[in-house]
Design a protein around this motif. Structure first.
Motif, PDB file in Angstrom:
ATOM      1  N   ALA A  46      -5.785  -0.920   2.405  1.00  0.00           N
ATOM      2  CA  ALA A  46      -3.828   0.252   2.270  1.00  0.00           C
ATOM      3  C   ALA A  46      -4.644   0.699   0.522  1.00  0.00           C
ATOM      4  O   ALA A  46      -4.832   2.084   1.311  1.00  0.00           O
ATOM      5  CB  ALA A  46      -3.460  -0.773   2.236  1.00  0.00           C
ATOM      6  N   THR A  47      -5.247   0.496  -0.193  1.00  0.00           N
ATOM      7  CA  THR A  47      -5.601   1.068  -0.702  1.00  0.00           C
ATOM      8  C   THR A  47      -6.366   1.954  -0.885  1.00  0.00           C
ATOM      9  O   THR A  47      -6.423   3.142  -0.910  1.00  0.00           O
ATOM     10  CB  THR A  47      -6.379   0.243  -2.155  1.00  0.00           C
ATOM     11  N   THR A  56       2.398   8.079  -0.283  1.00  0.00           N
ATOM     12  CA  THR A  56       3.258   7.519  -1.361  1.00  0.00           C
ATOM     13  C   THR A  56       3.455   6.175  -0.492  1.00  0.00           C
ATOM     14  O   THR A  56       3.021   6.198   0.255  1.00  0.00           O
ATOM     15  CB  THR A  56       5.106   8.013  -1.447  1.00  0.00           C
ATOM     16  N   LEU A  57       3.868   4.991  -0.919  1.00  0.00           N
ATOM     17  CA  LEU A  57       3.907   3.332  -0.424  1.00  0.00           C
ATOM     18  C   LEU A  57       5.280   4.023   0.769  1.00  0.00           C
ATOM     19  O   LEU A  57       4.990   3.658   1.645  1.00  0.00           O
ATOM     20  CB  LEU A  57       4.439   2.917  -1.292  1.00  0.00           C
ATOM     21  N   ASP A  58       5.831   4.836   1.136  1.00  0.00           N
ATOM     22  CA  ASP A  58       6.819   5.328   1.667  1.00  0.00           C
ATOM     23  C   ASP A  58       5.974   6.033   2.927  1.00  0.00           C
ATOM     24  O   ASP A  58       6.420   5.114   4.021  1.00  0.00           O
ATOM     25  CB  ASP A  58       8.515   6.117   1.335  1.00  0.00           C
ATOM     26  N   TRP A 418       8.580  -0.043   7.163  1.00  0.00           N
ATOM     27  CA  TRP A 418       9.409   1.673   6.596  1.00  0.00           C
ATOM     28  C   TRP A 418      10.232   1.562   4.979  1.00  0.00           C
ATOM     29  O   TRP A 418      10.769   1.732   4.617  1.00  0.00           O
ATOM     30  CB  TRP A 418      10.119   2.382   7.267  1.00  0.00           C
ATOM     31  N   PHE A 419      11.510   0.000   6.022  1.00  0.00           N
ATOM     32  CA  PHE A 419      12.350  -0.683   4.848  1.00  0.00           C
ATOM     33  C   PHE A 419      11.460  -1.026   3.164  1.00  0.00           C
ATOM     34  O   PHE A 419      12.160  -0.508   2.043  1.00  0.00           O
ATOM     35  CB  PHE A 419      13.308  -1.685   5.406  1.00  0.00           C
ATOM     36  N   THR A 420      10.449  -2.044   3.421  1.00  0.00           N
ATOM     37  CA  THR A 420       9.600  -2.077   2.631  1.00  0.00           C
ATOM     38  C   THR A 420       9.369  -1.412   1.689  1.00  0.00           C
ATOM     39  O   THR A 420       9.798  -1.305   0.513  1.00  0.00           O
ATOM     40  CB  THR A 420       8.779  -3.295   2.650  1.00  0.00           C
ATOM     41  N   ALA A 424      10.635  -0.265  -2.454  1.00  0.00           N
ATOM     42  CA  ALA A 424       9.941   0.350  -3.394  1.00  0.00           C
ATOM     43  C   ALA A 424       9.445   1.505  -4.703  1.00  0.00           C
ATOM     44  O   ALA A 424       9.378   1.159  -4.970  1.00  0.00           O
ATOM     45  CB  ALA A 424       8.449  -0.278  -2.880  1.00  0.00           C
ATOM     46  N   GLU A 425       9.648   2.364  -3.433  1.00  0.00           N
ATOM     47  CA  GLU A 425       9.627   3.681  -3.492  1.00  0.00           C
ATOM     48  C   GLU A 425      11.248   3.664  -4.898  1.00  0.00           C
ATOM     49  O   GLU A 425      10.823   4.240  -5.811  1.00  0.00           O
ATOM     50  CB  GLU A 425       9.882   4.643  -2.843  1.00  0.00           C
ATOM     51  N   GLN A 426      12.464   3.279  -4.167  1.00  0.00           N
ATOM     52  CA  GLN A 426      13.235   3.061  -5.323  1.00  0.00           C
ATOM     53  C   GLN A 426      13.715   3.106  -6.516  1.00  0.00           C
ATOM     54  O   GLN A 426      14.551   3.202  -7.217  1.00  0.00           O
ATOM     55  CB  GLN A 426      14.978   2.704  -3.921  1.00  0.00           C
TER      56      GLN A 426
END
Length: 478
Positions: A46-47, A56-58, A418-420, A424-426
Motif C-alpha cells: 500500500a505505502t 489519496t486514501l479514498d 471504499w467506505f473505510t 478516513a478522509e472525512q
C-alpha cells in the motif's frame, strides 16, 4: 450395504473419502492459499503504491473495492455454470486469470492499470470459495465436510502466514512489483498441476452414475443416522432418492427445489449475513490494517509481518481446525446443525464484533493487537455457511447455492474498502477516521452475528424445502 460396481471395486481411489479425495482437498487448500497471497500483496504494498502514484486514501480504497465490483456477477455466473459443467475446468481457468491479473500489476503506470488488475483479479477470484467447496464436497461424505470446509478456509490463513513474510521481504528488498510477479507465476504453476490431478468427484452430479452409487445408497454402518437422514431428505451429500432398479425414476425433476426457494430460507440469509461480516473484516484487514499498523501504531514492516502471521496462526489453529473439529464432534454426537453450527457460529461472530470495537478502545499497543487477533474468530462464518447450505441444498443445486452465497458476502468487499477510505478522509486525522470506520465495522459484525445465532436452522429449512419439492424431511436430531 452400499451398492458396488465393477468400476468402484477396480478403482477405489474414486470413492468418497479415499486418499485421492483428500489429495484433491489438499490441492484446493493450496489454491485458497494462493488466493489470499494474491490479495495480501496489494495491502502490503500500500505505502509504496500510494507514494509512487500519488494516490489519496479514498482512491486507494476505490482500488481495493474494484477487486469486488465484478465479484457478485462472476460468482453467480460461474456458480450456476458449475452445476452443469462441473468445477474442475472452471478452477483451472480462474487460476490462469489470477496470474494474468497479478502480472499486469508489474507493468502498472497509474491508477487505470491498477483498477484493471484489481477488476480482473476480483472477477476471477470471486467464484473460488464456492467452487472449492463444491469440488471438495463431491469427494466427501457429509460427516467429513465440516472439517474439509474448515481446511479450505484455513488455506487462506496459510497463504497469509506464508505470504506475509515472503511478500514483505520481496517488497522491501526487490520492490513492490516483485510481489505481484511471483504470486502471478505461482497461480499459473498451480493450474499446470491441476491439469494432471483435478477430477470431478464421485458425488458430483457430473460423475458417472456408477461412481455415485455409494452416495445413492448410504451404508449406515459408515454414515450412521446422519447418512440415513440425508437419504430421506434428498439433501446434504447429494442423495436424491432411494437406491434400486428404479432409483432414477424415483427422483423426477419437480422434486428438486428451485434455487430461489433455497436462497429465500431464513437459514441461507442468516449464514450469508454472517459471512458478509466476515468478508468485511477480510477486506478491511487486507487493504487497511497494514497501513494502519504502519502509520498509526508506528510498527515497522517486519513487525507488521509478524503480527499478521500470529493472527493467521490463531485463525488456523483455534478457528478453522479447533472450532471445525468441535463442530464435527458435535454433529457426530447427534447435535443438530442448529446447535453445532448455527448457535456456535453465531456466538463466535458476535464475539468478533466486540473484539473489533475493543481494538479501537483498548489501552496500549499489545491489548489492541490482541483484540485484533481474537477478532479472527468471526471467520468461522465461512465454513459454517458452506456446510449449512450443503446440508440443505440437493447436489443439483449446490454449486448455484454456494455461488449465490459467495456473491452475497462478496458485496461486503465492494463496500468495505471504499467506505473505510471515505470515512478516513472525512475525519480531522487519518487515525480518527480509521477508528470511526473500525467502530462501525464492529457494530455491523455484532448485528450480523445475532441474526445468524437466531435464524440459522438448517434442519427446519431443509424439511421445508423437501416438503415443497414433494419429498419427506430429515429426522430431528438434538
Amino acid at each position: 450395504m452400499a451398492l458396488r460396481t465393477a468400476a468402484q471395486v477396480g478403482d477405489r481411489q474414486f470413492t468418497p473419502g479415499s486418499p485421492r479425495a483428500w489429495t484433491i482437498v489438499a490441492m484446493l487448500v493450496v489454491l485458497m492459499a494462493l488466493n489470499y497471497a494474491d490479495k495480501l500483496a496489494f495491502g502490503l504494498a500500500a505505502t509504496p503504491i500510494i507514494d509512487e502514484f500519488g494516490l489519496t486514501l479514498d482512491e486507494f480504497g476505490l482500488a481495493g473495492s474494484a477487486f469486488y465490483l465484478p465479484f457478485f456477477i462472476t460468482t453467480l455466473i460461474v456458480g450456476f455454470a458449475a452445476d452443469r459443467v462441473g468445477s474442475t475446468r472452471p478452477l483451472g481457468a480462474i487460476a490462469v486469470l489470477w496470474g494474468v491479473a497479478q502480472l499486469s500489476m508489474v507493468a502498472a503506470t497509474g491508477l487505470g492499470v491498477i483498477l484493471f488488475s484489481r477488476l480482473l483479479l476480483g472477477a476471477s477470484e470471486g467464484p473460488t470459495y464456492g467452487l472449492v467447496n463444491h469440488s471438495a464436497f463431491s469427494w466427501l461424505k457429509e460427516s467429513d465436510r465440516n472439517l474439509a470446509s474448515s481446511l479450505l478456509s484455513a488455506g487462506g490463513s496459510i497463504g497469509v502466514m506464508i505470504g506475509a513474510p515472503v511478500l514483505t521481504w520481496l517488497i522491501v528488498d526487490h520492490g513492490w512489483r516483485s510481489a505481484f510477479l511471483y504470486t502471478g507465476l505461482a497461480s499459473i504453476a498451480w493450474c499446470l498441476a491441476w491439469f494432471f490431478i483435478g477430477r470431478e468427484g464421485p458425488l458430483s452430479n457430473r460423475a458417472p452414475a456408477a461412481s455415485r452409487a455409494t452416495d445413492e445408497a448410504p451404508d449406515t454402518a459408515e454414515t450412521g443416522a446422519e447418512g440415513a437422514e440425508e437419504a430421506a431428505a434428498g439433501t446434504g451429500s447429494g442423495a436424491a432418492a432411494p437406491a434400486g432398479p428404479d432409483a432414477s425414476a424415483a427422483a423426477p425433476a419437480h422434486r428438486i427445489p428451485s434455487i430461489l426457494r433455497i436462497i429465500a430460507t431464513p437459514t441461507f440469509l442468516a449464514v450469508s449475513l454472517a459471512a458478509f461480516a466476515g468478508n468485511w473484516a477480510i477486506a478491511v484487514n487486507l487493504n487497511f490494517k497494514p497501513l494502519y499498523a504502519e502509520h498509526v501504531l508506528n510498527m515497522t514492516e517486519q513487525q507488521i509481518s509478524v503480527f499478521i502471521v500470529v493472527g493467521q496462526l490463531f485463525i488456523t489453529a483455534a478457528v478453522y481446525i479447533g472450532l471445525g473439529t468441535l463442530m464435527k464432534s458435535l454433529m457426530g454426537r447427534g447435535y443438530s446443525g442448529r446447535v453445532s453450527r448455527g448457535v456456535l457460529g453465531g456466538v463466535c461472530v458476535v464475539a468478533a464484533g466486540v473484539a473489533f470495537i475493543g481494538f479501537v478502545y483498548a489501552p496500549g499497543l499489545y491489548p489492541r493487537l490482541a483484540c485484533s487477533v481474537i477478532g479472527g474468530i468471526g471467520l468461522i462464518a465461512f465454513p459454517v455457511g458452506s456446510t449449512v447450505i450443503a446440508q440443505m441444498a440437493p447436489v443439483e443445486r449446490r454449486a448455484g447455492a454456494l455461488g449465490t452465497y459467495a456473491a452475497i458476502y462478496g458485496l461486503a468487499g465492494v463496500i468495505a474498502p471504499w467506505f473505510t477510505g471515505l470515512v478516513a478522509e472525512q475525519a480531522e486525522t487519518q487515525a480518527a477516521g480509521l477508528d470511526n470506520a473500525f467502530i462501525f465495522w464492529g457494530a455491523l459484525t455484532i448485528v450480523c452475528g445475532v441474526v445468524a445465532l437466531v435464524f440459522t436452522r438448517p434442519e427446519r429449512d431443509g424439511r421445508r424445502l423437501a416438503a415443497a419439492a414433494g419429498g419427506g424431511g430429515p429426522a430431528k436430531s438434538r
